[in-house]
Write an enzyme that holds these catalytic residues in place. Structure first.
Site, mmCIF file in Angstrom:
data_model
loop_
_atom_site.group_PDB
_atom_site.id
_atom_site.type_symbol
_atom_site.label_atom_id
_atom_site.label_comp_id
_atom_site.label_asym_id
_atom_site.label_seq_id
_atom_site.Cartn_x
_atom_site.Cartn_y
_atom_site.Cartn_z
ATOM 1 N N GLU A 209 0.801 -1.237 0.000
ATOM 2 C CA GLU A 209 0.000 0.000 0.000
ATOM 3 C C GLU A 209 0.829 1.280 0.000
ATOM 4 O OE1 GLU A 209 -2.783 -0.445 3.226
ATOM 5 O OE2 GLU A 209 -3.545 -2.333 2.462
ATOM 6 N N GLU A 326 -5.633 -11.279 -0.790
ATOM 7 C CA GLU A 326 -6.479 -11.064 0.406
ATOM 8 C C GLU A 326 -7.970 -11.139 0.049
ATOM 9 O OE1 GLU A 326 -5.295 -7.513 2.547
ATOM 10 O OE2 GLU A 326 -3.175 -7.851 2.119
#
Ligand code: G3I
Length: 435
Positions: A209, A326
């Site tokens: 991220e 995920e």
């Protein structure tokens, strides 16, 4: 084409009618279990529901009685990972976390489900920065050792998550005020952790991220602690800290370790996808990246299958691996309207639609990513009630959902139709909402 066995029960019905070893284990019937009865907080009580074959499932009276009885469990003969030539993973809680696979309550049941269906583990938390490197001169590998050893002794691999990630609460405290040589410190952090683990750990999210939550604004980079310490060397470059972390990981283990850049919402969000590809291209030039991780915290109707295909294809065209890192699919989207919608009834219809969605995502992955570039598919948690999403939705929107049912297993660890969805795609069967 493989024919998958399926029949369905309500969650409680499964425990009353379980016939397979797996079903018994999931209901606390295995010899190793000392757990209390399963809790299904999304359903009131259920009367006894016996097993039925798939051909019996179609009558509407059965459908409505099942719907009112709460989440449905399927009994299958599926063993997910055996159907795939790439890793099939699950994120797990460990150590003393809630839902730990090592707890004294239902930990062993969790382990049984995991070893049956998955051949790769990701630590949901305990391999993040502050867990492994709390002080500058202190690394704490004990909890990770237990998890990695569990994987190893069960013939599973581990995907490391994550060497560099910005959230304040899991950045090691000493890094927050660090004013010395950041490149050397970050290199040492990555090198020490990568070197510590043996070849059970086959891949790492090296940086997670790095792109701003508003990738359209400014230069699109997240202005994290790491960015501020090691920003881009020149305009148009990616931040230096990303390069430093990937180089350290590659130098530490030049062979046998796949290095991923991992991010969220990087399929439909063009700005975030483009930034992701920018990072991948820069690191590929340096020979330090193997693949891109798509978190895939997605919804029932967003993003589109075309969005997935397009994003995966662009990474494939770069010669890199694609890993779904995920995956979860809640059945409600609190961001889709001005106020979060009420919780839908999670009965047979919606469970079937969710099964279809899981199948289609898997199918797009198989259709788009050539075998050699498949890094795998990992789901973000085991039972629905352990998902991070209820907290996330509450914090972000105020939505007070007891459950959003995003995963492959019910709260009592019984199998959901969603699991059949992945299995059908892996078996090359057409995707349907039937089960
Ligand atoms: O273990 C403690 C427990 O002892 C304590 O009682 C409880 C009270 O709050 O907290 C527990 O720790 C929580 C931990 O999850 C384990 O449940 C932390 O507060 C909580 O912040 C932490 O949330 C995790 C989150 O990352 C932050 O690290 C989620 O479980 C985890 O699913 C989530 O995972 C992230 C990925 O790393 C990156 N991509 C997004 C994804 C979802 O946010």
């Amino acid at each position: 084409m493989a024919k998958l066995k399926r029949s369905f029960f309500t969650s409680y019905g499964l425990c009353l009618a379980a016939a397979s070893t797996l079903a018994l284990a999931a209901c606390g019937g295995s010899s190793s279990s000392s757990s209390p009865p399963p809790v299904d907080n999304s359903s009131s009580s259920s009367s006894s529901v016996s097993s039925s074959s798939s051909s019996e499932v179609s009558s509407s009276s059965e459908v409505s009685s099942s719907s009112s009885a709460g989440p449905i469990a399927v009994e299958t003969d599926v063993q997910l990972y055996t159907q795939a030539s790439f890793p099939i993973g699950v994120a797990v809680s460990a150590a003393n976390e809630p839902f730990s696979i090592f707890n004294n309550n239902d930990g062993v049941e969790r382990q049984d489900v995991i070893t049956h269906h998955f051949n790769e583990l990701t630590a949901g938390n305990i391999m993040k920065m502050s867990y492994l490197h709390p002080q500058e001169d202190n690394y704490t590998f004990g909890d990770a050792d237990v998890l990695v050893n569990f994987a190893k002794s069960n013939g599973m691999k581990v995907h490391g998550h994550a060497l560099v990630w910005h959230p304040d609460y899991q950045v090691p405290g000493f890094m927050k005020n660090y004013s010395d040589d950041w490149e050397a410190m970050l290199t040492e952090h990555v090198t020490t952790i990568v070197n510590y683990f043996d070849d059970t750990v086959v891949s790492w999210d090296v940086v997670n991220e790095a792109i701003s939550d508003s990738p359209n604004q400014g230069d699109g980079w997240r202005k994290s602690l790491f960015y501020n310490a090691l920003p881009p060397a020149a305009e148009g470059d990616i931040p230096e800290y990303i390069k430093v972390a990937f180089k350290a990981a590659r130098d530490a283990k030049p062979e046998g370790l796949d290095l991923y850049y991992n991010d969220y919402d990087n399929t439909a969000n063009t700005a975030r996808l483009n930034k992701t590809l920018e990072i991948a291209a820069a690191l590929k030039d340096e020979g330090t990246i193997d693949g891109v991780g798509f978190q895939m915290h997605i919804y029932m109707d967003y993003p589109s299958l075309n969005n997935f295909e397009n994003a995966f294809q662009q990474v494939v065209d770069m010669g890199l691996k694609v890993k779904i890192t995920e995956l979860d699919i809640p059945v409600v989207n609190p961001y889709g309207s001005a106020t979060p919608p009420p919780l839908p009834e999670y009965g047979e219809t919606l469970m079937g639609q969710q099964k279809l969605r899981y199948c289609q995502v898997t199918q797009v992955y198989l259709d788009t990513v050539p075998e050699a570039q498949r890094g795998g598919i990992t789901v973000w948690g085991l039972g629905d009630n352990e998902s991070w999403l209820m907290n996330q939705f509450r914090n972000a929107t105020g939505a007070d959902y007891d459950d959003v049912w995003p995963l492959l297993f019910n709260a009592d660890l019984s199998e959901k139709p969603a699991l059949l969805g992945i299995a059908e795609a892996l078996a090359g069967e057409p995707c349907t909402s039937d089960f």
